[in-house]
Design a protein around this motif. Structure first.
Motif, PDB file in Angstrom:
ATOM      1  N   THR A  22       2.159   5.655   6.284  1.00 15.94           N
ATOM      2  CA  THR A  22       2.992   6.139   5.199  1.00 15.94           C
ATOM      3  C   THR A  22       3.986   5.049   4.810  1.00 15.94           C
ATOM      4  N   PHE A  23       4.936   5.399   3.944  1.00 17.71           N
ATOM      5  CA  PHE A  23       5.793   4.377   3.355  1.00 17.71           C
ATOM      6  C   PHE A  23       7.171   4.978   3.081  1.00 17.71           C
ATOM      7  N   VAL A  24       8.194   4.312   3.562  1.00 15.13           N
ATOM      8  CA  VAL A  24       9.577   4.728   3.277  1.00 15.13           C
ATOM      9  C   VAL A  24      10.271   3.576   2.575  1.00 15.13           C
ATOM     10  N   GLU A  25      10.703   3.834   1.341  1.00 15.54           N
ATOM     11  CA  GLU A  25      11.406   2.811   0.572  1.00 15.54           C
ATOM     12  C   GLU A  25      12.839   3.284   0.313  1.00 15.54           C
ATOM     13  N   HIS A  26      13.758   2.355   0.225  1.00 13.80           N
ATOM     14  CA  HIS A  26      15.098   2.698  -0.249  1.00 13.80           C
ATOM     15  C   HIS A  26      14.966   2.911  -1.748  1.00 13.80           C
ATOM     16  N   GLY A  69       8.052  -1.978  -1.048  1.00 16.01           N
ATOM     17  CA  GLY A  69       8.365  -1.559  -2.384  1.00 16.01           C
ATOM     18  C   GLY A  69       9.214  -2.599  -3.137  1.00 16.01           C
ATOM     19  N   ASN A  70       9.417  -2.234  -4.407  1.00 19.75           N
ATOM     20  CA  ASN A  70      10.193  -3.107  -5.284  1.00 19.75           C
ATOM     21  C   ASN A  70      11.577  -3.407  -4.705  1.00 19.75           C
ATOM     22  N   PHE A  71      12.110  -2.455  -3.946  1.00 20.46           N
ATOM     23  CA  PHE A  71      13.447  -2.624  -3.373  1.00 20.46           C
ATOM     24  C   PHE A  71      13.541  -3.903  -2.537  1.00 20.46           C
ATOM     25  N   ALA A  94      16.112  -3.286  -8.219  1.00 20.25           N
ATOM     26  CA  ALA A  94      14.811  -2.674  -8.518  1.00 20.25           C
ATOM     27  C   ALA A  94      14.974  -1.292  -9.119  1.00 20.25           C
ATOM     28  N   TRP A  95      15.820  -0.467  -8.489  1.00 20.89           N
ATOM     29  CA  TRP A  95      15.934   0.927  -8.933  1.00 20.89           C
ATOM     30  C   TRP A  95      17.301   1.209  -9.553  1.00 20.89           C
ATOM     31  N   ARG A  96      18.015   0.154  -9.899  1.00 25.31           N
ATOM     32  CA  ARG A  96      19.309   0.240 -10.593  1.00 25.31           C
ATOM     33  C   ARG A  96      20.218   1.283  -9.929  1.00 25.31           C
ATOM     34  N   GLY A 169       6.168  -9.878   1.327  1.00 21.17           N
ATOM     35  CA  GLY A 169       6.622  -9.531  -0.020  1.00 21.17           C
ATOM     36  C   GLY A 169       5.955  -8.269  -0.539  1.00 21.17           C
ATOM     37  N   ASN A 170       6.220  -7.984  -1.815  1.00 19.92           N
ATOM     38  CA  ASN A 170       5.709  -6.775  -2.453  1.00 19.92           C
ATOM     39  C   ASN A 170       5.375  -7.031  -3.914  1.00 19.92           C
ATOM     40  N   GLU A 171       4.175  -6.693  -4.327  1.00 21.50           N
ATOM     41  CA  GLU A 171       3.754  -6.685  -5.747  1.00 21.50           C
ATOM     42  C   GLU A 171       4.306  -7.861  -6.550  1.00 21.50           C
ATOM     43  N   LEU A 172       4.150  -9.057  -6.011  1.00 19.69           N
ATOM     44  CA  LEU A 172       4.727 -10.216  -6.733  1.00 19.69           C
ATOM     45  C   LEU A 172       3.890 -10.637  -7.928  1.00 19.69           C
ATOM     46  N   LEU A 239      -3.677  -3.916  -1.277  1.00 19.49           N
ATOM     47  CA  LEU A 239      -3.902  -3.435  -2.634  1.00 19.49           C
ATOM     48  C   LEU A 239      -3.148  -2.127  -2.809  1.00 19.49           C
ATOM     49  N   HIS A 240      -2.598  -1.950  -3.998  1.00 15.10           N
ATOM     50  CA  HIS A 240      -1.819  -0.763  -4.327  1.00 15.10           C
ATOM     51  C   HIS A 240      -2.541   0.006  -5.427  1.00 15.10           C
ATOM     52  N   THR A 241      -2.455   1.325  -5.353  1.00 12.19           N
ATOM     53  CA  THR A 241      -3.100   2.090  -6.406  1.00 12.19           C
ATOM     54  C   THR A 241      -2.493   3.484  -6.511  1.00 12.19           C
ATOM     55  N   TYR A 242      -2.167   3.865  -7.747  1.00 10.71           N
ATOM     56  CA  TYR A 242      -1.615   5.191  -8.029  1.00 10.71           C
ATOM     57  C   TYR A 242      -2.437   5.807  -9.152  1.00 10.71           C
ATOM     58  N   TYR A 243      -2.627   7.116  -9.080  1.00 10.22           N
ATOM     59  CA  TYR A 243      -3.417   7.800 -10.108  1.00 10.22           C
ATOM     60  C   TYR A 243      -2.549   8.829 -10.829  1.00 10.22           C
ATOM     61  N   ASP A 289      -1.680  -0.500   1.141  1.00 10.37           N
ATOM     62  CA  ASP A 289      -0.393  -0.085   1.709  1.00 10.37           C
ATOM     63  C   ASP A 289       0.532   0.610   0.714  1.00 10.37           C
ATOM     64  N   GLU A 290       0.001   0.997  -0.437  1.00  6.63           N
ATOM     65  CA  GLU A 290       0.635   1.978  -1.333  1.00  6.63           C
ATOM     66  C   GLU A 290      -0.482   2.675  -2.087  1.00  6.63           C
ATOM     67  N   TRP A 291      -0.615   3.966  -1.880  1.00  4.48           N
ATOM     68  CA  TRP A 291      -1.597   4.733  -2.657  1.00  4.48           C
ATOM     69  C   TRP A 291      -1.102   6.167  -2.791  1.00  4.48           C
ATOM     70  N   VAL A 293      -1.164   9.942  -5.717  1.00  4.84           N
ATOM     71  CA  VAL A 293      -1.100  10.474  -7.080  1.00  4.84           C
ATOM     72  C   VAL A 293       0.345  10.309  -7.527  1.00  4.84           C
ATOM     73  N   TRP A 294       0.542   9.832  -8.741  1.00  3.09           N
ATOM     74  CA  TRP A 294       1.907   9.626  -9.269  1.00  3.09           C
ATOM     75  C   TRP A 294       1.874   9.943 -10.763  1.00  3.09           C
ATOM     76  N   TYR A 295       2.694  10.924 -11.200  1.00  3.35           N
ATOM     77  CA  TYR A 295       2.785  11.273 -12.623  1.00  3.35           C
ATOM     78  C   TYR A 295       3.629  10.188 -13.300  1.00  3.35           C
ATOM     79  N   VAL A 351      10.190  11.051  -2.862  1.00  7.73           N
ATOM     80  CA  VAL A 351       9.696  10.134  -3.894  1.00  7.73           C
ATOM     81  C   VAL A 351       8.168  10.133  -3.825  1.00  7.73           C
ATOM     82  N   ILE A 352       7.517  10.786  -4.833  1.00  9.42           N
ATOM     83  CA  ILE A 352       6.046  10.947  -4.831  1.00  9.42           C
ATOM     84  C   ILE A 352       5.544  11.177  -3.398  1.00  9.42           C
ATOM     85  N   ALA A 353       5.951  12.327  -2.839  1.00 11.50           N
ATOM     86  CA  ALA A 353       5.830  12.467  -1.386  1.00 11.50           C
ATOM     87  C   ALA A 353       5.211  13.789  -0.954  1.00 11.50           C
TER      88      ALA A 353
END
Ligand code: AHR
Length: 512
Positions: A22-26, A69-71, A94-96, A169-172, A239-243, A289-291, A293-295, A351-353
């Protein structure tokens, strides 16, 4: 009707338990008022919510990626260690938002182990580089006697954190990433960071950033170029993927795993191509390491956020369709167990969890919690290849899509054979016949299906079990297991088989 044949000879690979990560991001309320809320009734001595940790243990993830994550791409790990009162407030680009740094590396590692997971740490290769990555690794893994390892000891962790898996790193590849890079820039940086990190601790496993999704204009070209630089220095490519269900038909959404399947074969082929060109004897594996469903189309986007907004971000509520898609994505990861070593569903809480919380209130399981929990609990041993013979439908995006997707695992130790499948049909119950003649004494241990007369149903704090797996009738007769898979369903059938007799040990002797 769908027919499948199960045979212990159809082995793909052992189940790598890290597939259930799983994944925990700030980000949003994943950490703050998600896993951590010192004012909550259930908070432990470090401020983490016990009700959430209990749900996490039931969900059963084995590894957890952190802190983004972007953070991570503008994160200074030093801000999050030492006395809490002295930790700085920082802008999170990243998340302002404003990051309080109340939770940092030491707290997170302690929490993840207590919740039953091994941490996977990501380093900042957006705004930072080789030195800071090596420093963080020294802080975490070096036993003592240096400034950074002694700092960890002073901060309360006498023993090294011993973190084995690290993301470079992440999604560079993404222009939304702070410190976005070209493949050449990132490939060189990843190579030099990997080299230095292995000097600090040669036992680490390293993940190079692959593509952020299959629609990136640089998809596969990015991996080719990045790996030309760092192939022999890393172990995995991510590889990252969201649907996104919102803009597509239900039938297309239900077929999302076809994209993941294609991504895996494409990136594995790309990595192998680079390996061949470099005459390398190594074979890289993939870290999905990121997958999830995400609206995503409902999310206004990073640019629209402001630093004074509330913390809530992308708290998607999932229905039965989404749970079935998550089930099919888990099936896809397992079907590629020979190539995919790590999977991290993104994210863990709020967060999409799979888990939602209310600040000061309850914590509950979303629909997507259940396929994950069942796969994590029961997919053990070896993956068996299963090829359903079943009708297909034509989808505008994914082409020919089988109505049923399936995989099985065989745990030699317990003799349990577990079949996991989804029925994508919107209206039809599909009769399943699973040939189990190769397991002469197979009997039903347990069978459940997650479905609902109203597939748009979801769980809430007041009705947390509105959607959950329910018992399903399965019979075994003349070597065939029979079941009926309801429309839009995820099903798990567990059969007890006789433990295979160990092959007699034959010893050859040159004497006499
Ligand atoms: O999980 C949400 C975000 O999705 C992550 O921060 C980023 O890596 C991805 O784009």
């Amino acid at each position: 009707m769908a027919t499948i044949t199960l045979d212990p000879a159809f082995r793909v690979a052992p189940v790598d338990r890290r597939l259930f990560g799983t994944f925990v991001e700030h980000m949003g309320r994943c950490v703050y008022t998600g896993i951590y809320e010192p004012e909550h009734d259930t908070a432990d001595d470090l401020g983490f919510r016990r009700d959430v940790a209990d749900l996490v243990r039931t969900l059963g993830p084995t590894v957890v990626r952190y802190p983004g994550g972007n953070f991570v791409s503008s994160y200074r790990w030093e801000d999050g260690v030492g006395p809490r009162a002295e930790r700085p407030q920082r802008l999170d680009l990243a998340w302002r938002t404003v990051e309080s740094n109340e939770v940092g590396v030491d707290e997170f590692v302690g929490w993840s182990r207590r919740a039953g997971m091994e941490p996977i740490m990501a380093v900042n290769l957006g705004t930072r580089g080789v030195q800071e990555a090596a420093d963080l690794l020294e802080y975490c893994n070096h036993p003592g006697g240096t400034r950074l390892s002694d700092l960890r000891r002073v901060n309360g962790s006498k023993e090294p954190h011993d973190i084995r898996m690290w993301c470079l790193g992440n999604e560079l590849d993404g222009p939304w990433q702070v410190g976005h890079k070209t493949a050449q820039e990132y490939g060189r940086l990843a190579a030099e960071t990997a080299r230095a990190m292995r000097m600090v601790d040669p036992r680490v496993e390293l993940v190079a950033c692959g593509s952020s999704n299959s629609a990136m204009p640089t998809f596969a070209a990015w991996e080719r170029e990045v790996l030309e630089h760092c192939y022999d220095l890393v172990d995995h490519v991510s590889l990252h993927t969201y649907y996104d269900p919102a803009p597509v038909e239900k039938t297309t959404h239900l077929a999302s795993s076809r994209d993941l399947d294609r991504m895996i074969t494409t990136i594995a082929a790309t990595a192998d191509h680079v390996g061949a060109r470099l005459r390398s004897r190594r074979r890289l594996t993939l870290a999905v390491d990121e997958w999830n469903v995400w609206y995503q189309s409902r999310f206004a986007g990073q640019d629209r956020l402001s630093y004074d907004r509330s913390h809530e971000l992308i708290e998607d509520v999932y229905d039965v369709y989404d749970a079935v898609v998550v089930g099919s994505l888990l099936i896809t990861l397992l079907r590629h167990a020979d190539r995919v070593a790590i999977g991290c569903q993104a994210q863990l809480v709020n967060v999409i969890a799979p888990i939602l919380t209310r600040p000061g209130g309850g914590a509950w399981a979303q629909t997507i919690f259940h396929p994950f929990a069942q796969a994590a609990a029961h997919a053990r041993g070896e993956v068996l290849r299963v090829e359903p013979q079943v009708a297909t439908y034509e989808d505008g995006l994914y082409g020919d899509v089988p109505l049923v997707e399936a995989v099985a695992t065989l745990d030699d130790e317990s003799g349990t054979l577990t079949i996991m499948c989804v029925n994508r049909s919107l209206a039809e119950t599909v009769r399943l016949e699973a040939g189990v003649r190769a397991f002469p004494d197979a009997s039903v241990l347990e069978a459940t299906a997650l479905w609902d007369d109203d597939p748009s149903a979801h769980n809430t704090e007041m009705r947390p079990d509105r959607v959950a797996p329910r018992p399903m009738d399965v019979t075994v007769e003349d070597g065939i297991a029979h079941a009926h898979l309801p429309p839009v369903s995820w099903a798990v059938i567990r059969l007890q088989t006789t433990r295979p007799t160990p092959t007699p040990h034959v010893s050859a002797s040159l004497e006499g």
